[in-house]
Design an enzyme around this catalytic site. Structure first.
Site, PDB file in Angstrom:
ATOM      1  CB  SER A   1      16.863 -22.460   6.058  1.00  0.00           C
ATOM      2  OG  SER A   1      18.077 -23.097   5.716  1.00  0.00           O
ATOM      3  CG  ASP A   2      20.203 -21.181  11.835  1.00  0.00           C
ATOM      4  OD1 ASP A   2      21.384 -21.211  11.439  1.00  0.00           O
ATOM      5  OD2 ASP A   2      19.875 -20.681  12.923  1.00  0.00           O
ATOM      6  CD1 TRP A   3      25.898 -23.212   8.217  1.00  0.00           C
ATOM      7  CD2 TRP A   3      24.277 -21.783   7.753  1.00  0.00           C
ATOM      8  NE1 TRP A   3      26.414 -22.233   7.390  1.00  0.00           N
ATOM      9  CE2 TRP A   3      25.440 -21.342   7.087  1.00  0.00           C
ATOM     10  CE3 TRP A   3      23.111 -21.039   7.590  1.00  0.00           C
ATOM     11  CZ2 TRP A   3      25.487 -20.211   6.282  1.00  0.00           C
ATOM     12  CZ3 TRP A   3      23.146 -19.895   6.801  1.00  0.00           C
ATOM     13  CH2 TRP A   3      24.308 -19.488   6.163  1.00  0.00           C
TER      14      TRP A   3
END
Length: 597
Positions: free
Chosen positions: A303-305
């Protein structure tokens, strides 16, 4: 040897064996990938950093984590020293799982704590948009091979790139990370980047992370999905498949990992089914149905942050990018991410939250096993279990060599796009160094290679100005000040100021195109106008003098007006009406005159 320690066995056999030996805590630790920072002189930082949340020993030994995104680095030697100390620390964990160190791009000139890092001891090349301006797959593979070599020398074995997004929305702040707006060209250059990062047999490979699935370019009104006001991705032109094409190619070419973007699709229907308007990291239809199912991707989805928790840095806060599921608790968000079939939580270290979900029966341990196996498999394929260490004494000599620096400099100069040359003032004739130059945005040491600096255009033979693309500064949320957003028009008085300079002497202007710009008022008051993409002043000087002739062609269009931008569709490549400079535009300049040497 246990089977997982035996390099004669396949990565699959080794991953399967080790998985049976790991505790739940070790398997959960694999599934978190967060920021880490170094201490001085290559020491481990045993306290929270500027952005990192915990001491190094806490995340490695306490939380059993072994994937970290490194931020600032002092030098090649200290980076290698820090890396080896980190691996020594990881050996103290029950099964000695080595650390995978990742990074955002480091080989360009743009600094953004959320997306890229300027690293002076690496060789510097154009930003990916500049590589797109040269449209040369062999060159992109060479660039990626250099990235791989220099990363591996200091222990970085995972790149949080390449970016496969299409730069179709002229206002979007992350265009410089893209290769351009054309789906087929971007797909071809992404394939070349993957080949360079993979390397040849016997070379240390770097894990690729292709982002941001399924294409982050079509942001509503050009706003970025890092921020609550930019959460929506829209497809008013019906071009979703264009944005998907580079990812299809990357998957077919063996991408190791894929990162979905923060955005949520709004009004997107596919095969007669409306896609839920929740962020792609939470979106089961997109990750399980499309990415895992239709496209057959069985690699790592990271996942992105910060999709789970708000990000607190100093006195600034950036809300969790839980777009469409803001009302859920952190535990509920984590469960949605796992049910969408992501493997790893970017920017998070809340391992206890996942442990509780498993112990409560909300997430079956078999689901954890599936992701843990994928993550172990990449480590085995990279050879980290066999030798995770680097040669500290050799790092400085292997990174940023004279050959790679010169090559990066040459490519920077070649990537410059000549937009306008009124009266054919290019190449600039330096008259044997006797030229009097009024300059803005160029350091004196570069100006003096061309002639004599003067303080007043009235005393100059030529004026050289380097300007940034226009944007509207914002600084209410963490990271916001790093993102150049808003309208693309320059300030109203700039054209008048440039005209006054031009009245005194010929004027050559360069615009650093980290995104598109509306230059309609600027072009008529310049004798020559260029566009560049993270190009150093020295490289630009060699381009305009023809020492290294500029060969770039615009990888994005430059709109004629903001009215045209607002009337266009965010998802359509080349969608503005009658652009001032269309995609593919670029002029050639004549050869360097003989007497210039």
């Amino acid at each position: 040897m246990d089977p997982f320690e035996d390099p004669r066995r396949s990565p699959e056999e080794r991953a399967d064996d080790l998985l049976t030996r790991l505790s739940l805590e070790e398997k959960v630790g694999l599934m978190f990938h967060t920021v880490i920072e170094t201490g001085p002189e290559g020491t481990l930082l045993e306290r929270p950093g500027a952005i990192s949340k915990s001491a190094t020993s806490e995340v490695v030994l306490g939380r059993r984590m072994n994937h970290f995104n490194i931020h600032g680095l002092e030098s090649a030697e200290t980076a290698a020293r820090w890396h080896n100390r980190l691996q020594e620390l990881a050996e103290q964990t029950p099964h000695g799982i080595p650390v995978t160190v990742s990074t955002d791009p480091r080989h360009g000139g743009a600094q953004n704590a959320g997306t890229s890092w300027v690293t002076s001891f690496f060789s510097l090349w154009p930003e990916p948009l500049g590589l797109g301006a040269l449209a040369d797959p062999e060159l992109v593979e060479e660039w990626a091979e250099t990235v791989r070599r220099e990363y591996a020398a200091v222990g970085i074995r995972a790149g949080l790139h390449p970016v496969a997004d299409l730069a179709t929305e002229p206002r979007w702040a992350r265009q410089r990370e893209c290769f351009g707006q054309d789906p087929e060209l971007v797909a071809e250059l992404v394939r070349a980047a993957l080949a360079g990062l993979r390397g040849r047999d016997g070379e240390a490979a770097v894990q690729s992370t292709v982002k941001h699935f399924p294409g982050a370019g079509p942001q509503k009104d050009g706003e970025d999905a890092h921020f609550p006001y930019g959460r929506d991705q829209i497809y008013p032109g019906g071009r979703f498949e264009d944005h998907l094409l580079p990812f299809r190619v990357a998957i077919a070419d063996g991408a190791d990992a894929i990162m979905p973007y923060y955005g949520r699709p709004v009004g997107l229907t596919r095969d007669g089914e409306e896609i839920e308007a929740v962020g792609f990291g939470f979106n089961r239809q997109v990750l399980t149905g499309l990415l895992r199912g239709e496209l057959g991707f069985d690699g790592v989805i990271v996942s992105d942050w910060e999709l789970v928790n708000d990000n607190h840095v100093g006195d600034q806060v950036l809300p969790a990018r839980a777009w469409g599921v803001e009302e859920l608790t952190p535990a509920e968000r984590m469960r949605r991410i796992l049910e969408a079939w992501a493997d790893q939580f970017g920017g998070e270290e809340c391992t206890e939250l996942l442990l509780d979900l498993v112990r409560e029966g909300a997430i079956p341990e078999q689901r954890i096993d599936e992701s843990a196996r994928r993550l172990l498999l990449v480590k085995f394929r990279l050879g980290l279990f066999d030798d995770p260490y680097v040669d500290e004494s050799a790092a400085a000599a292997e990174v940023g060599t004279e050959v790679s620096r010169r090559r990066g400099h040459e490519v920077q100069a070649r990537s410059v796009v000549v937009l306008h040359d009124d009266g054919e003032v290019l190449p600039l004739r330096t008259s044997g160094g006797r030229l009097r130059i009024y300059a803005e945005g160029l350091p004196d040491e570069v100006v003096t290679t061309l002639g004599e600096p003067v303080a007043d255009p009235a005393d100059a033979d030529v004026a050289l100005l380097r300007l940034g693309a226009p944007f509207q500064p914002r600084d209410d949320l963490f990271l916001e000040s790093w993102f150049h957003q808003g309208d693309l028009e320059p300030t109203p008085g700039l054209a008048h100021r440039l005209a006054r300079i031009r009245a005194a002497c010929p004027l050559i202007v360069d615009i650093d195109l980290d995104r598109a710009a509306v230059l309609t008022t600027i072009a008529p008051v310049c004798d020559a106008l260029t566009g560049s993409f993270g190009v150093s002043a020295a490289a630009w000087a060699e381009a305009i003098t023809g020492v290294i002739p500029p060969q770039g062609r615009l990888p994005i269009e430059l709109p004629r007006s903001m009215a045209a931008v607002r009337a266009s569709h965010e998802d359509v490549p080349g969608g503005t009406e009658d652009p001032l400079y269309p995609c593919g535009h670029g002029l050639e300049i004549g050869p360097v005159p003989d007497h210039e040497g």
